[in-house]
Scaffold this motif. Sequence first.
Motif, short mmCIF file in Angstrom:
data_model
loop_
_atom_site.label_atom_id
_atom_site.label_comp_id
_atom_site.label_asym_id
_atom_site.label_seq_id
_atom_site.Cartn_x
_atom_site.Cartn_y
_atom_site.Cartn_z
N TYR A 110 49.11 44.02 52.35
CA TYR A 110 48.23 42.87 52.11
C TYR A 110 47.06 43.26 51.21
O TYR A 110 46.77 42.59 50.20
CB TYR A 110 47.72 42.34 53.45
N VAL A 111 46.40 44.36 51.54
CA VAL A 111 45.25 44.80 50.76
C VAL A 111 45.66 45.16 49.33
O VAL A 111 44.99 44.80 48.35
CB VAL A 111 44.56 46.00 51.44
N SER A 112 46.78 45.85 49.19
CA SER A 112 47.24 46.27 47.87
C SER A 112 47.54 45.09 46.97
O SER A 112 47.20 45.10 45.77
CB SER A 112 48.49 47.16 48.00
N ILE A 113 48.16 44.06 47.52
CA ILE A 113 48.52 42.88 46.73
C ILE A 113 47.28 42.15 46.24
O ILE A 113 47.14 41.85 45.05
CB ILE A 113 49.43 41.93 47.54
N PHE A 114 46.35 41.88 47.15
CA PHE A 114 45.21 41.04 46.77
C PHE A 114 44.11 41.80 46.06
O PHE A 114 43.30 41.20 45.35
CB PHE A 114 44.67 40.30 48.00
N ARG A 115 44.05 43.12 46.23
CA ARG A 115 43.10 43.90 45.43
C ARG A 115 43.72 44.33 44.11
O ARG A 115 43.01 44.70 43.18
CB ARG A 115 42.63 45.14 46.20
N GLY A 116 45.04 44.27 44.02
CA GLY A 116 45.73 44.74 42.82
C GLY A 116 46.10 43.67 41.84
O GLY A 116 46.71 43.95 40.80
N THR A 117 45.76 42.41 42.12
CA THR A 117 46.04 41.31 41.19
C THR A 117 44.74 40.56 40.91
O THR A 117 43.88 40.43 41.79
CB THR A 117 47.08 40.33 41.76
N PRO A 118 44.55 40.04 39.69
CA PRO A 118 43.31 39.34 39.35
C PRO A 118 43.14 38.06 40.15
O PRO A 118 44.12 37.36 40.47
CB PRO A 118 43.48 39.02 37.85
N LEU A 119 41.90 37.74 40.47
CA LEU A 119 41.60 36.53 41.23
C LEU A 119 42.08 35.29 40.48
O LEU A 119 42.56 34.33 41.08
CB LEU A 119 40.09 36.45 41.48
N LEU A 120 41.95 35.29 39.15
CA LEU A 120 42.36 34.13 38.37
C LEU A 120 43.86 33.89 38.47
O LEU A 120 44.32 32.75 38.58
CB LEU A 120 41.95 34.33 36.91
N VAL A 121 44.64 34.97 38.46
CA VAL A 121 46.09 34.85 38.61
C VAL A 121 46.42 34.28 39.99
O VAL A 121 47.32 33.44 40.14
CB VAL A 121 46.78 36.21 38.40
N GLN A 122 45.70 34.74 41.00
CA GLN A 122 45.93 34.23 42.35
C GLN A 122 45.63 32.73 42.44
O GLN A 122 46.37 31.97 43.08
CB GLN A 122 45.07 35.01 43.34
N ALA A 123 44.55 32.29 41.78
CA ALA A 123 44.20 30.87 41.79
C ALA A 123 45.30 30.04 41.14
O ALA A 123 45.70 29.00 41.66
CB ALA A 123 42.87 30.66 41.07
N PHE A 124 45.80 30.49 39.98
CA PHE A 124 46.90 29.78 39.32
C PHE A 124 48.15 29.76 40.20
O PHE A 124 48.87 28.76 40.26
CB PHE A 124 47.22 30.42 37.97
N PHE A 125 48.43 30.89 40.86
CA PHE A 125 49.63 30.95 41.68
C PHE A 125 49.57 29.94 42.82
O PHE A 125 50.53 29.20 43.06
CB PHE A 125 49.83 32.35 42.25
N PHE A 126 48.44 29.91 43.55
CA PHE A 126 48.36 29.01 44.70
C PHE A 126 48.32 27.54 44.31
O PHE A 126 48.82 26.68 45.04
CB PHE A 126 47.13 29.36 45.56
N TYR A 127 47.74 27.23 43.13
CA TYR A 127 47.66 25.82 42.75
C TYR A 127 48.89 25.33 41.99
O TYR A 127 49.27 24.17 42.11
CB TYR A 127 46.40 25.59 41.90
N PHE A 128 49.51 26.23 41.21
CA PHE A 128 50.66 25.82 40.42
C PHE A 128 51.97 26.46 40.89
O PHE A 128 52.98 25.78 41.01
CB PHE A 128 50.45 26.17 38.94
N GLY B 102 57.85 23.16 46.76
CA GLY B 102 58.00 21.72 46.61
C GLY B 102 56.91 20.94 47.33
O GLY B 102 56.98 19.72 47.42
N ILE B 103 55.90 21.62 47.85
CA ILE B 103 54.82 20.98 48.58
C ILE B 103 53.54 21.02 47.75
O ILE B 103 53.02 22.11 47.48
CB ILE B 103 54.57 21.67 49.94
N PRO B 104 53.01 19.87 47.32
CA PRO B 104 51.78 19.87 46.53
C PRO B 104 50.61 20.43 47.34
O PRO B 104 50.53 20.24 48.56
CB PRO B 104 51.57 18.39 46.19
N ILE B 105 49.69 21.10 46.67
CA ILE B 105 48.49 21.65 47.30
C ILE B 105 47.28 21.12 46.55
O ILE B 105 47.22 21.23 45.32
CB ILE B 105 48.50 23.20 47.27
N ASN B 106 46.33 20.54 47.27
CA ASN B 106 45.16 20.02 46.57
C ASN B 106 44.25 21.16 46.16
O ASN B 106 44.38 22.30 46.61
CB ASN B 106 44.41 18.97 47.42
#
Length: 485
Positions: free
Chosen positions: A326-344, A351-355
Motif C-alpha cells: 500500500y505504502v509503495s504504491i501511493f508513495r511511488g506514484t504522483p498525486l496527479l496521476v492518482q487523481a486522474f485514475f480515480f476520477y477517470f 462502469g460506476i461513475p464517481i463524482n
Amino acid sequence: MRRAQAFVAGTVLAVFALVGGAAGASAAPAASHAPSAVSGKTYVIGTDTTFAPFEFRDGSGELIGIDMDLIRAIAKNQGFSVEIRSLGFDAALQALQSNQVDGVIAGMSITDKRKQIFDFSDPYFDSGVQMAVAKSNNDIKGYADLKGKTVAVKRGSEGETFANSIKDKYSFTVKPLDQSATMYDDVKAGNSVAVFDDYPVLAYGISQNNGLKAVTAKERGSSYGFAVNKGKNPELLAAFNKGLAELKANGQYQQVLDKYLKDPSKAANQSFIDLLVASFPALLKGLGLTLLATLLSLIIALVLGVVFGFFKVSHLVVLRGIATTYVSIFRGTPLLVQAFFFYFGLPQLTGIPINVLTAGVLTLSLNAGAYMTEIVRGGIQSVDPGQLEASRSLGLGYVTSMRRVIVPQAVKIMTPSFINQFVITLKDTSLLAVIGFAELTYQGQQIYASNFRTGETLLIVAALYFIVITLLTQLSNVLDRRFNK
C-alpha cells in the motif's frame, strides 16, 4: 482544435466509497414542441473552465458564455434539461469517454482524429486564428518579424497547429502553454513576443484589457461542434442539431453571438481593493471546499495510517506485506496521476461513475494515509524496545503494553509529523483543480480567466492559503502542547 485529448493511465487499484456532491447548473425545461426522445430528460454536459467568451464565470460565479447560452437555449427549445459540469477541456473529454457526462460543449474543433472517437453535431461556430503582441510592442507587425523569437500558443489548440505549420518558414520557436490567460501573461512579461490564439477568444480578451493588440488578419480555421461518445446518445445529438437550426431561424443564435462578440461588455478598471471585494465570495466558497476535502481526507488518512502503521510493525509477514505494498504504491506514484485514475480510470474499469468530491477525497486520503503509515511506524519504533519487554515482563499483554506504554509515548513523537502532513494535504487540494473540483485554486483560475489579472488574483489566493495554514498550524500546536504535556 482546442486542446489535445489527455489519456492518463493509473497503476493504483483501490476501491473506497464516500458520498459527495458535484455542482452543476440546470437549464430551463421543456418547450411544447419538444421531441419525445429527449423530452423531460436531464443530460450531464461537460465543459471547459476558462475559455472566454465561450465559457467563463461572471462576477457572481455564474457560468456564462456562447456555449453555455446555446446549450441552455437548445435544451429549453427541445424540452430537456442540462446539468453543466465545469471540468476543464482535457478533463471534460476524459469524463465523456468514462461516461461521467453525456456530451461536451467547450469550443471543441471538429477534426478527423476526433471523429474516430466522438460523434459531432452540425458546426455551431466557425473559428480561426490571429496573432497578437503586447500593446507596447511596435516592432512585431507580421509573421516575418518573428525570426529568431519565441511565440506562445495554447497546448493542443488550433493556434498551436497553425504556428507549427509556419514556424520553419519564418524561423521562430513555439512555446505551448496551458491557458489563454497564461499565454497573454507570458507575452506581457516579455518571455514570448507574440501569441497565436482562436480569434474570438483573443478578441474578447483584448476587449477585457488583457494588455495585447492583434497585428494580423484572421486565418481560416476549423469549426466548433457539440460532441457525444461514438454511437451513444444519438437522440441528444439530433435534438442539438434541431434546436440549433431553430435558434438560427428565429434569430436567437445571432443574438447570443452578438452578446459576446459584436459588443461585449467592457472590463472596468478596478483597483486592487475592488478586485479583492469582487472576487472574495467565490474565493471564500472555494476555501470552504478546500477545508472540507482536507478534513474528510485527513480523517480517513488517520484511520488508514494507524491500521497500516501497526501492520508495518506486526510480526506477521502477510500484514507487513500488505502495508508495504500500500505504502509503495501511493508513495511511488504522483498525486496527479492518482487523481486522474480515480476520477477517470476507475469509472472506466468498474462502469460506476464517481463524482469529483469523492474522487478528490479518495486521492488525498489514500495518498496521505501512505505517509501517515510511515509516521505511525516510525513513532512506534522510536520508542525504546526495552520498554515493551519490561511491560511484558510485568505481566501485561502485548495489546495492553502497546496501549498503555508504547502508544502514548509514540503519539508525542508523531504529533509534529501529523501537523506537517495536515499542511501538505491542505495544499495538495490545489491539484484537484485539474479534475474540476471547485476548490480555492480552481476559483482563482475562474477569476483571472475572465479579468486577465493573473498576478493580482494569484496573490490573493496565495495570501488566503498562507493565512489559513498559519492559523490552523498555530491551533494544532496549541492542541499539541495541551494534550502532550
